[in-house]
Design an enzyme around this catalytic site. Structure first.
Site, PDB file in Angstrom:
ATOM      1  N   LYS A 159      -0.397  -0.411   8.829  1.00  0.00           N
ATOM      2  CA  LYS A 159       1.001  -0.121   9.176  1.00  0.00           C
ATOM      3  C   LYS A 159       0.972   0.410  10.607  1.00  0.00           C
ATOM      4  CE  LYS A 159       5.107   2.259   7.419  1.00  0.00           C
ATOM      5  NZ  LYS A 159       6.063   1.159   7.431  1.00  0.00           N
TER       6      LYS A 159
HETATM    7  C1  LIG Z   1       6.558  -4.707   6.838  1.00  0.00           C
HETATM    8  C2  LIG Z   1       6.705  -3.874   5.622  1.00  0.00           C
HETATM    9  N1  LIG Z   1       6.456  -4.427   4.421  1.00  0.00           N
HETATM   10  C3  LIG Z   1       6.574  -3.724   3.294  1.00  0.00           C
HETATM   11  C4  LIG Z   1       6.972  -2.392   3.307  1.00  0.00           C
HETATM   12  C5  LIG Z   1       7.087  -1.622   2.037  1.00  0.00           C
HETATM   13  O1  LIG Z   1       6.065  -0.668   1.941  1.00  0.00           O
HETATM   14  P1  LIG Z   1       6.264   0.707   1.198  1.00  0.00           P
HETATM   15  O2  LIG Z   1       6.755   0.368  -0.162  1.00  0.00           O
HETATM   16  O3  LIG Z   1       4.929   1.314   1.180  1.00  0.00           O
HETATM   17  O4  LIG Z   1       7.267   1.483   1.971  1.00  0.00           O
HETATM   18  C6  LIG Z   1       7.229  -1.778   4.541  1.00  0.00           C
HETATM   19  C7  LIG Z   1       7.626  -0.374   4.611  1.00  0.00           C
HETATM   20  O5  LIG Z   1       6.815   0.455   4.933  1.00  0.00           O
HETATM   21  C8  LIG Z   1       7.091  -2.530   5.721  1.00  0.00           C
HETATM   22  O6  LIG Z   1       7.353  -1.990   6.915  1.00  0.00           O
END
Ligand SMILES: Cc1ncc(COP(=O)(O)O)c(C=O)c1O
Length: 315
Positions: A159
């Site tokens: 991330k």
């Molecule tokens: C590109 C992306 N995909 C998926 C998610 C979903 O991840 P999470 O459920 O850990 O927030 C996020 C959010 O963080 C994201 O930025």
């Protein structure tokens, strides 16, 4: 969507004032996107404030940092404690928490190896990400003309701030064309994820979601929903999903910390199912919100309590 200041932000082990949390314009991160971060929600529960899957989020940030050879100056335990402290000191009883580890001021070349690593953790009130009625009414989305990053280009399991340049392209295109969000395909044309959410389909009572190899982030909400499907005896398939299956599914929803569980009414102006939230989406929402809001037992130990008086409600 404005931001309402809170009082304190955690920086490398100290609490500083909101307005003091600034960096130099020549910090490495500004030119080169060299930061890894998290988005975490703290919920108001009957038992007090509680952070959802705090350790898993902080572990993911440490993993994101590892991919980018960033040695974080704080341990997992310290980061978790710092997040709890930030929520407590700002007297929030529900909020969004943003830890970020960035490459700071020093060298101005591309190699970041000698730049200092700074960690900040901020929190603020943040309601429904895709609109106030989104959770109940659902939203209209499109398939983006932008693909997600190809494997072995920018690692999508991290991330990292730089990945969100791709997310911005997806989201700007969607919003400017009148949609709430865009769903990106992977470079081979298979369904990947939204600009900030994972994607789920329901087909004949089975829940489908793309596998992690389809260039998406390993969402913590996604993982939680897979666990809840298991609990609720809803069959799940993690398989590649062709674009057209989106249009034919009985239900489609997005999952993420910001978007929580948002049903989709239409994709590319094609109605999904009955054009409103479907029964399995609703069942998963009810189970998810019951746990995070403390009206059902936290049977998976997902919540970290924060010892603050219930005062400033964000939602
Ligand atoms: C590109 C992306 N995909 C998926 C998610 C979903 O991840 P999470 O459920 O850990 O927030 C996020 C959010 O963080 C994201 O930025």
């Amino acid at each position: 969507m404005g931001i309402e200041k809170t009082e304190k932000i955690w920086h490398n082990g100290k609490l500083i004032g909101w307005d003091e949390a600034t960096i130099h314009v020549l910090s490495h991160v500004v030119s080169y996107g060299s930061a890894v971060f998290e988005g975490i929600r703290c919920y108001h529960t009957k038992q007090g404030s509680a952070v959802f899957r705090l350790r898993d989020h902080m572990q993911r940030m440490i993993h994101s940092a590892k991919i980018y050879r960033m040695e974080l100056p704080s341990s997992l335990d310290e980061l978790c404690q710092a997040a709890v402290d930030v929520v407590r000191v700002n007297k929030m009883d529900s909020c969004y928490i943003r830890p970020i580890a960035l490459r700071g001021y020093g060298d101005v070349g591309v190699s970041p190896l000698s730049n200092p690593i700074e960690i900040y953790i901020a929190c603020w009130g943040w309601g429904a990400y895709l609109g106030s009625d989104a959770i109940d009414q659902g939203v209209d989305v499109c398939v983006s003309s932008w693909a997600r990053m190809a494997p072995n280009t920018l690692p999508s399991m991290a991330k990292a701030a730089a990945n969100y340049m791709n997310s911005q392209l997806i989201r700007m295109e969607a919003v400017l064309n009148g949609y709430a969000e865009g769903i990106a395909l992977d470079p081979s044309g298979l369904v990947s994820e939204g600009s900030g959410e994972n994607v789920f389909l329901v087909v004949d009572g089975t829940v489908w979601t793309p596998p992690i190899a389809t260039c998406g982030l390993q969402g913590i909400t996604r993982a939680s929903l897979l666990t809840l499907c298991d609990d609720l005896k809803i069959p799940v398939r993690q398989e590649s999903i062709p674009r057209e299956m989106l249009y034919l599914a009985d239900e489609v929803f997005l999952s993420g910390t910001a978007a929580e569980l948002t049903p989709l009414r239409s994709i590319d102006k094609i109605q999904i199912g009955k054009g409103r939230r479907g029964p399995i989406t609703q069942q998963l929402q009810e189970e998810f919100f019951a746990i995070v809001r403390g009206t059902k037992p936290d049977r998976h130990n997902w919540l970290t309590p924060v010892p603050v008086p219930a005062t400033t409600a964000a939602r």
